[in-house]
Write a protein that holds these residues in place. Structure first.
Motif, mmCIF file in Angstrom:
data_model
loop_
_atom_site.group_PDB
_atom_site.id
_atom_site.type_symbol
_atom_site.label_atom_id
_atom_site.label_comp_id
_atom_site.label_asym_id
_atom_site.label_seq_id
_atom_site.Cartn_x
_atom_site.Cartn_y
_atom_site.Cartn_z
ATOM 1 N N LEU A 67 0.831 -1.208 0.000
ATOM 2 C CA LEU A 67 0.000 0.000 0.000
ATOM 3 C C LEU A 67 0.867 1.260 0.000
ATOM 4 O O LEU A 67 0.587 2.217 -0.739
ATOM 5 C CB LEU A 67 -0.938 0.012 1.206
ATOM 6 N N ALA A 68 1.918 1.263 0.808
ATOM 7 C CA ALA A 68 2.816 2.422 0.854
ATOM 8 C C ALA A 68 3.528 2.620 -0.484
ATOM 9 O O ALA A 68 3.655 3.750 -0.971
ATOM 10 C CB ALA A 68 3.827 2.257 1.991
ATOM 11 N N GLN A 69 3.974 1.516 -1.091
ATOM 12 C CA GLN A 69 4.646 1.612 -2.391
ATOM 13 C C GLN A 69 3.694 2.114 -3.471
ATOM 14 O O GLN A 69 4.065 2.954 -4.300
ATOM 15 C CB GLN A 69 5.192 0.239 -2.796
ATOM 16 N N THR A 70 2.472 1.600 -3.460
ATOM 17 C CA THR A 70 1.478 2.018 -4.447
ATOM 18 C C THR A 70 1.152 3.494 -4.291
ATOM 19 O O THR A 70 1.046 4.223 -5.288
ATOM 20 C CB THR A 70 0.196 1.170 -4.301
ATOM 21 N N LYS A 71 1.019 3.945 -3.062
ATOM 22 C CA LYS A 71 0.726 5.359 -2.811
ATOM 23 C C LYS A 71 1.866 6.236 -3.324
ATOM 24 O O LYS A 71 1.636 7.238 -4.016
ATOM 25 C CB LYS A 71 0.511 5.616 -1.326
ATOM 26 N N ALA A 72 3.102 5.854 -3.014
ATOM 27 C CA ALA A 72 4.255 6.638 -3.464
ATOM 28 C C ALA A 72 4.327 6.678 -4.986
ATOM 29 O O ALA A 72 4.568 7.737 -5.583
ATOM 30 C CB ALA A 72 5.546 6.054 -2.877
ATOM 31 N N GLN A 73 4.094 5.535 -5.614
ATOM 32 C CA GLN A 73 4.128 5.489 -7.074
ATOM 33 C C GLN A 73 3.034 6.371 -7.675
ATOM 34 O O GLN A 73 3.276 7.103 -8.633
ATOM 35 C CB GLN A 73 3.972 4.055 -7.575
ATOM 36 N N ASN A 74 1.836 6.320 -7.120
ATOM 37 C CA ASN A 74 0.735 7.147 -7.616
ATOM 38 C C ASN A 74 1.040 8.636 -7.473
ATOM 39 O O ASN A 74 0.721 9.428 -8.362
ATOM 40 C CB ASN A 74 -0.570 6.807 -6.894
ATOM 41 N N GLU A 75 1.669 9.005 -6.368
ATOM 42 C CA GLU A 75 2.021 10.415 -6.166
ATOM 43 C C GLU A 75 3.050 10.869 -7.191
ATOM 44 O O GLU A 75 2.952 11.967 -7.747
ATOM 45 C CB GLU A 75 2.548 10.635 -4.739
ATOM 46 N N VAL A 76 4.054 10.038 -7.452
ATOM 47 C CA VAL A 76 5.083 10.377 -8.437
ATOM 48 C C VAL A 76 4.460 10.475 -9.830
ATOM 49 O O VAL A 76 4.749 11.424 -10.577
ATOM 50 C CB VAL A 76 6.234 9.349 -8.412
ATOM 51 N N GLU A 77 3.609 9.530 -10.175
ATOM 52 C CA GLU A 77 2.958 9.570 -11.481
ATOM 53 C C GLU A 77 2.076 10.801 -11.636
ATOM 54 O O GLU A 77 2.044 11.428 -12.705
ATOM 55 C CB GLU A 77 2.125 8.297 -11.702
ATOM 56 N N GLN A 78 1.389 11.182 -10.581
ATOM 57 C CA GLN A 78 0.541 12.372 -10.626
ATOM 58 C C GLN A 78 1.384 13.638 -10.825
ATOM 59 O O GLN A 78 1.035 14.502 -11.621
ATOM 60 C CB GLN A 78 -0.278 12.475 -9.341
ATOM 61 N N GLU A 79 2.493 13.724 -10.135
ATOM 62 C CA GLU A 79 3.383 14.883 -10.298
ATOM 63 C C GLU A 79 4.003 14.895 -11.693
ATOM 64 O O GLU A 79 4.177 15.952 -12.299
ATOM 65 C CB GLU A 79 4.478 14.884 -9.217
ATOM 66 N N TYR A 80 4.339 13.714 -12.198
ATOM 67 C CA TYR A 80 4.918 13.616 -13.537
ATOM 68 C C TYR A 80 3.922 14.126 -14.580
ATOM 69 O O TYR A 80 4.311 14.844 -15.515
ATOM 70 C CB TYR A 80 5.326 12.172 -13.848
ATOM 71 N N ARG A 81 2.653 13.740 -14.424
ATOM 72 C CA ARG A 81 1.630 14.203 -15.362
ATOM 73 C C ARG A 81 1.502 15.716 -15.354
ATOM 74 O O ARG A 81 1.227 16.319 -16.389
ATOM 75 C CB ARG A 81 0.282 13.566 -15.036
#
Length: 178
Positions: A160-174
């Motif tokens: 869950l922590a990894q998924t959250k971090a990945q989603n945050e990075v992807e959102q910032e990248y977008r």
């Protein structure tokens, strides 16, 4: 003050002599010869215990909590000494408080779109707060969510922590990408 059994303590009409001292015992991860490790407990059990802790109002609830956490049967629970119980209870409470604080720290985040999320009806999802993370992981991993609930808490929390971090990075990248 005698080190009586938990059954004897629960039957006392006046526990003030014990209550003046026992709640202040140092936490100890040992009850009826067993210890707990929240990271290896099934995710669903950990979440159930958190909900149970918030609403315990009888010895039946306490016995259920200890049965789940320490995997002890009811006779073993009642035969344990009162000092052993209070030390273990202090450990259980502090361990779950740390776990909840860790969850809140690692899994929560302030989103700039949180007001939109609230307006969309986020309150409707609160009743499913224990299983929604499993549903999200299940979609991501192609697994049945309730099967994931039987996996160790530490593994699920890490995912869950990894998924959250990945989603945050992807959102910032977008936001940065043209």
């Amino acid at each position: 003050m005698k080190n009586i059994t938990l059954k004897q303590y629960a039957a006392l009409t006046d526990t003030s002599q014990y209550d003046a001292v026992l709640p202040y015992l140092n936490p100890r991860n040992n009850f009826a010869g067993k210890s707990i490790n929240l990271n290896t407990m099934p995710y669903a059990n950990v979440k159930y215990c958190i909900r149970l802790l918030q609403k315990i109002n009888s010895w039946k609830g306490v016995a259920e909590l200890f049965a789940i956490c320490f995997e002890v049967d009811e006779p073993s629970f009642w035969d344990a000494s009162v000092t052993e119980y209070f030390a273990a209870r202090n450990y259980v409470v502090s361990a779950f408080e740390k776990l909840i604080a860790n969850e809140n720290k690692l899994l929560s985040g302030i989103s700039t779109n949180s007001h939109l999320w609230e307006m969309a009806g986020a309150d409707k999802l609160k009743a499913y707060s224990d299983t929604l993370p499993l549903l999200q992981l299940g979609k991501l991993l192609g697994q049945y969510p309730y099967d994931l609930g039987r996996k160790p808490y530490g593994e699920i929390f890490s995912l869950l922590a990894q998924t959250k971090a990945q989603n945050e990075v992807e959102q910032e990248y977008r936001k940065l990408a043209p």
